[in-house]
Scaffold this active site. Structure first.
Site, PDB file in Angstrom:
ATOM      1  CB  CYS A  19      21.027  68.714 -39.675  1.00 22.35           C
ATOM      2  SG  CYS A  19      22.191  67.350 -39.588  1.00 22.35           S
ATOM      3  CD  GLU A  25      14.055  68.417 -38.050  1.00 22.75           C
ATOM      4  OE1 GLU A  25      14.565  69.175 -37.189  1.00 22.75           O
ATOM      5  OE2 GLU A  25      14.745  67.697 -38.801  1.00 22.75           O
ATOM      6  CG  HIS A  74      17.671  66.863 -36.696  1.00 20.18           C
ATOM      7  ND1 HIS A  74      17.338  67.129 -38.012  1.00 20.18           N
ATOM      8  CD2 HIS A  74      18.888  66.263 -36.730  1.00 20.18           C
ATOM      9  CE1 HIS A  74      18.300  66.693 -38.805  1.00 20.18           C
ATOM     10  NE2 HIS A  74      19.266  66.170 -38.066  1.00 20.18           N
TER      11      HIS A  74
END
Ligand SMILES: Nc1ncnc2c1ncn2[C@@H]1O[C@H](COP(=O)(O)OP(=O)(O)O)[C@@H](O)[C@H]1O
Ligand SMILES: [Mg+2]
Lengths: 746, 96, 237, 96
Positions: free
Chosen positions: C86, C205, C203
């Site tokens: 990002c 994560e 994302h």
């Protein structure tokens, strides 16, 4: 004697001026007058609401910090505290929607980390006028701006906005409500207080430079709108989420050391409020020199500097001798910590500009010296007419299918995805219930626990019966967190009302506070803090009385969290609680018949308490697949919402009819909004366990049907009343809100 | 005809972006840049009979949509088609 | 194995990346402040999401001048695996470590939601454990993820098989309707010519635990661990 | 000295903001506004000995930070202190 125009400009009455003279033993200087005017404003002094707020229960075994500090705190076990508070930024958000809402978010976040807590979640409760009609275009602009502003600030600083609510009612057209709640986590023993103590300890100013912006913001927030409010426009400020992110990280880093004595953010009434409140709390005095205050503009007067409400500023008291350590931490974050004064022992707030003393006021006078008003309260005449529900109109009821689709497409009930999709609701990777799927739920990393949050408050209910409305607000918020599997452990509230100098408004306020207090006691959910926003009216037209309640619930085993949506076909659907066909003040009356009439549902606090306990226990026992509360739109809307976002799963149920007058019977059964109800789904194997548990908790429970198929089929007392494809209903619900904004400029 | 609208925050309004850019420039060693203010810049292609008309249209549009009168003010420039080398002869108006 | 998570002022997914690596993946993770000048000891570098410097001016525009970026560029030049997520991706673009730029989402709105992303290339250190064409369910959370590069650059990226992730529908079709922000060719992520620097807007994560709605993102982190184990960690001197 | 930097998206780059504003204006009835492009506008206060120096500094700053050459180009205007009525006499440079 001072001119009345000067007093008027400062929003002070002649009596209040006399009081100031007595407190000082002399006439105040201009700077001192300004300081008194902001500290004694409704916004800072609560002079109209104080005596009533005392009625709210604020103690409980879990309460670590009640009202009075920057935010409240409750014990959530494993040595941790949840710190939370709700704040309003109504007037600024009307004047400049984006910045007004953004700075509101910034303000409440500061309240949380000044307590030493790491903010982990945001919520927002919004009220606007109708999206269509005469003010529709303006309202849509306000909605766009407010939502973008909340997103712009919260997303940037990296705190997830995990939930909230939005409603659209005519009385909010010229007075929208923007209430924001922030929740943080801190080790209980590490709670920080906003106290100044230790004579000789240095006082630091950190953050944005002071400008002329926001001067008299506090008094603005306390003055009803009129034509002149245009002149007050410069009181709008631009938020700087990046600066606040640096402040947040730097302050939390500093709090890991033991160099800090106390800290407070500069919100309403800026430097004046933070200095005198910290002094008063610590029972000490403070001396500051304005020449050391970082300034954005040249030639600012002491009056301007003391009253400026520039955002993203903090005031800190640190231990003498630890200065270098403190300054080093702020340097790391590229922040300049300016030493502007020291703690004294004389209980005075002494303000110097260069050599000269420009203000010298006892802290107590500023903080507790404000008059406390017991304003007259009389029951509004309008209640005589509106509380009567004329059954006649109900005869012309559309078929239930149409009514259901109309309700699902009404902005109040429709999916709020258009709103929460603009909010980062996943950052920090704790969000166990995705936005829109029920109450907001965040896990607490490093523990087995999670916290659930819900904000609720039905203005229509409160308009028709503020006492009941307030009880129902707490009931619904508590019920919502219970539907996630949580046990409510604390609440915060924001009381949004009109002009308290009008006896009818004051009556609404008193009734609401008493109702809230009673409900808090009955559900034993203590109030740990909140905020009062008065004068929400324009040219004599007030908003609906709107107490917004935010409830925090504790889930001891995060694996047991449940959401609104059914999980699979073939599960049993159980209706918990009992419907009495109460249509008064309902979404159905408003949307289908255009009426705001009748008495809102009767709160049944004993049943509510039992239902909440049952939901939390059953969820903890792992026997619930999903749970959703009955509120706006009644059991029919609740059932529909249970299958939305399930990927097209349908349901088939048969609910008992309620004894209601003739033509209204069917509508009352399907769309009545009786409290203390929820719809849950369970695996067939777990059904008897649930029924047994419900019996033990004294909660009426009825297995009304099963999930399956691809239609929403609801029968009433054996007669099929609603039969509609899930896809059709879900489309109406999912697209309604966005449709008002599609293709329109941002 | 081209109308340019420059929207800037009112002088009294804090400009966090400009401040942050200035800080960045200083840390990059550009200490001769004393301060930075960031604004918005709009290029409008308008069909208008005269520079006056173009300017009036641009002003109306700026008032209603491009600028937020609460915190921003704007300035308009219109290229006078009759003028030589366009950019050096302008019809300028200031608001806010 | 040590993952260096760079912390810029305004980074706000740094803790999320750290958590995923350390507590979900079980590997070593360390925060590296942007003023650091060395990445010694790092096996993998992650530029996390967030709003570095508030994203004022342009996303990533100011962060690319942080002292640590010189070390990141050097780490990348030596073949070290670098993942920009990002805002980290946006910084890599501004820094010129990856080609192209970001425009505002075509509807000018911030989008936070789960989207489907198709793995296009598996010969990068962050995708070798995924299968080509595999559809991942990953969250996005950005207002400026509308990837742009001029036609020649796009052609070169496609020809060089450097488009690593593409937005698609749940069935893996890269339709316009499944493009959340208007990115050219539905591009969600790309890699460097040497393939060791990967940037993406979604994302991963945030998608490493089923409790959070998806664990499809774990494969990116497992891949780089496998990649390094396979060839022996390419440590910076 | 004041240096103004105007940053605009290259013509080849689609401008979602400008497009949305144009659409809005059309739906508001402003059909004479054919198209809109939105850019950024920076006012730099610089310490410089001459307009040339100021321009050079602004250009360097624009190249390194204010504009992204991949998508943007910029134009600089410096108020020539010697010039009369500032705004009408400018030193203009275009890049990108
Ligand atoms: N302003 C908002 N911000 C974020 N989420 C919102 C907002 N308004 C509504 N939501 C979400 O939409 C869902 C439906 O809201 P609501 O109808 O108030 O739920 P309920 O009726 O169960 O209280 C909830 O998950 C809520 O968190
Ligand atoms: Mg609700």
């Amino acid at each position: 004697m001072i001119g009345s125009s000067v007093l008027e400009r400062h929003g002070l009455t002649p009596d209040e001026y006399e009081r100031i003279v007595r407190a000082l033993g002399r006439a105040p200087s201009e700077t001192e007058l300004g300081m008194f005017s902001v500290m004694w404003s409704e916004h800072c002094s609560y002079k109209s609401s104080r005596i009533h707020l005392r009625r709210l229960p604020t103690r409980g075994p879990r309460v670590l910090q009640g009202p009075g500090e920057n935010a409240g705190a409750v014990d959530i076990g494993e040595g941790l505290a949840a710190v939370f508070k709700i704040e309003s930024h109504n007037h600024p958000s009307f004047i400049e929607p984006y910045q007004g809402a953004a700075t509101g978010v910034g303000g409440i976040i500061r309240d949380i980390f000044t307590m030493g807590a790491r903010p982990i979640a945001l919520m927002n409760a919004l009220r606007f006028g109708p999206l269509e009609g005469p003010d529709g275009a303006r309202t849509r602009r306000i909605v766009e701006g407010v939502v973008a502003g909340i997103a712009g600030y919260g997303n940037s600083i990296g705190i997830p906005t995990i939930g909230g609510e939005v409603a659209f009612e005519e009385p909010y057209a010229a007075n929208p409500l923007v209430n924001v709640l922030c929740l943080g986590i801190v080790r209980a023993e590490a709670l920080v207080r906003g106290r100044a103590s230790g004579t000789g300890n240095p006082v630091y100013y950190v953050g944005a430079k002071t400008g002329r912006d926001g001067i008299h913001g506090a008094t603005m927030a306390s003055a009803e709108f009129d034509e002149r409010s245009a002149e007050k426009r410069p009181a709008v400020q631009v938020g700087d989420p990046f600066m606040e992110k640096l402040l947040l990280e730097a302050c939390l880093e500093l709090m890991k050391t033991d160099a800090l004595v106390g800290v407070q953010d500069m919100g309403a009434a800026g430097l004046t409020c933070s200095t005198c409140e910290m002094g008063a709390r610590g029972g000490s005095g403070m001396e500051i020199d304005l020449t050391h205050v970082p300034q954005r503009e040249s030639g600012m007067t002491p009056y301007e500097i003391m009253l400026s409400e520039s955002q993203e500023r903090m005031l800190l008291v640190v231990k003498k001798g630890r200065e270098a350590e403190v300054e080093a931490i702020f340097d790391k974050w590229d922040l300049h910590a300016a030493r502007i004064g020291r703690v004294t022992d004389d209980g005075l707030l002494r303000v110097k500009a260069g050599g000269a003393v420009v203000a010298e006021i006892p802290n107590e006078a500023l903080v507790d010296g404000a008059p406390v008003y017991d304003r007259p309260a009389t029951r509004p005449a309008y209640l005589d007419t509106v509380t009567h529900l004329d059954e006649g109109v109900l005869a012309a009821a559309p078929v239930p299918d149409e009514a259901l689709l109309a309700l699902l497409a009404s902005p109040a009930v429709a999916s709020k995805r258009w709103v929460y999709r603009q909010y980062d609701h996943m950052v920090r990777t704790n969000s166990l219930v995705l936005a829109g799927m029920g109450a907001g739920v965040v896990r607490i990393k490093g523990t087995s626990r999670a916290l659930a949050l819900s904000t609720d408050g039905n203005g229509r209910y409160c308009y028709l019966d503020p006492r009941r409305g307030a009880m129902l607000a707490l009931s619904e918020a508590a019920r919502n967190v219970a539907c996630a599997g949580a046990l409510p452990i604390g609440a915060t509230n924001c009381l949004n009302f009109g002009n308290p100098e009008r006896a009818e408004i004051m009556w609404q306020l008193v009734e609401a506070v008493e109702g809230l207090a009673e409900a808090c006691r009955a559900l034993d959910v203590p109030i740990t803090g909140g905020n009062v926003s008065l004068y929400n009216e324009t040219d004599g037209k007030a908003i609906y009385p709107t107490p917004i309640v935010g409830v925090v619930g504790l889930i001891e085993d995060a694996r047991c969290v449940i959401g609104r949506v059914v999980r699979r076909r073939g599960d049993d659907i159980v209706l918990l609680g009992e419907g009495f066909g109460e249509l008064g003040g309902s979404e159905y009356l408003k949307t289908v018949h255009g009426l705001v009439q009748g008495r809102p549902p009767r709160p049944n606090l004993d049943r509510e308490r039992a239902l909440i306990a049952l939901l939390a226990r059953a969820a903890a026992g792992g026997i619930l697949q999903s749970a959703h509360d009955c509120s706006d739109g009644g059991v029919a809307v609740t059932l529909a919402e249970c299958v939305f976002d399930s990927g097209g799963i349908g349901l088939e149920v048969d609910v008992p009819g309620v004894p209601a007058p003739g033509p209204a019977a069917l509508a009352a059964t399907l769309f009545g909004e009786s409290a203390a109800r929820a719809v849950v789904s369970v695996r067939p194997a777990d059904r008897s366990a649930l029924m047994q548990m419900a019996a033990d908790f004294g909660v009426p429970a009825l297995a009304i049907g099963v999930t399956g198929g691809s239609r929403i089929r609801v029968a009433v007392a054996g007669e099929l009343a609603i039969d509609c494809p899930v896809a059709e209903a879900e489309l109406a619900w999912a697209s309604a809100l966005a449709r008002h904004f599609a293709g329109r400029a941002a | 005809m081209k109308a340019r609208v420059f929207v800037t925050l009112k002088p009294s309004v804090f400009d966090p972006q400009g401040q942050t850019i200035a800080d960045a420039l200083h840390s990059m060693g550009y200490t001769d840049v004393d301060s930075v203010r960031q604004g918005k810049y709009f290029e409008l292609d308008v069909s208008a009979a005269s520079a006056e008309q173009a300017r009036a249209l641009a002003a109306e549009v700026a008032d209603r949509l491009l600028a937020n009168p609460v915190i921003e003010s704007y300035r308009i420039e219109v290229e006078d088609p009759s003028g030589v080398g366009g950019r050096n002869h302008r019809d300028v108006s200031v608001s806010g | 194995m040590t993952f260096a998570v760079i912390v810029f002022p305004g980074s706000n997914c740094d803790h999320d990346a750290y958590h995923a690596v350390k507590h979900v993946l079980g590997e070593g993770a360390e925060f590296v402040w942007h003023k650091e000048t060395s990445l010694t000891g790092a096996d993998v570098v992650i530029l996390p999401g967030g709003f570095s410097h508030g994203d004022y001016l342009r996303t990533g525009a100011i962060a690319r001048f942080s002292p640590v970026m010189t070390a990141v560029a050097e780490f990348a030049r030596r073949g070290g695996p670098v993942l920009g997520i990002c805002n980290g991706f946006q910084i890599l673009l501004e820094a010129g470590l990856l080609p192209g730029a970001m425009l505002r989402n075509r509807d000018l709105k911030f989008h936070c939601e789960h989207v489907s992303v198709r793995v296009e290339q598996t010969d990068t250190p962050f995708t070798e454990r995924a299968s080509s064409g595999q559809v991942l369910r990953l969250p996005i959370a950005h207002g400026e993820g509308n990837y742009y590069a001029d036609a020649d650059v796009i052609r070169a990226l496609e020809a060089g098989r450097r488009v690593v992730f593409r937005y698609c529908d749940p069935d893996g079709q890269a339709t316009d309707a499944s493009n959340p922000n208007g990115s050219v060719n539905n591009i969600a992520g790309i890699c460097s010519e040497a393939r060791n620097v990967v940037g993406l807007m979604p994302h991963p994560e945030r998608a490493c635990e089923a409790a959070l709605g998806s664990d499809d993102g774990l494969v990116l982190f497992e891949s780089v661990v496998a990649a390094l184990a396979g060839q022996g960690a390419l440590r910076t001197a």
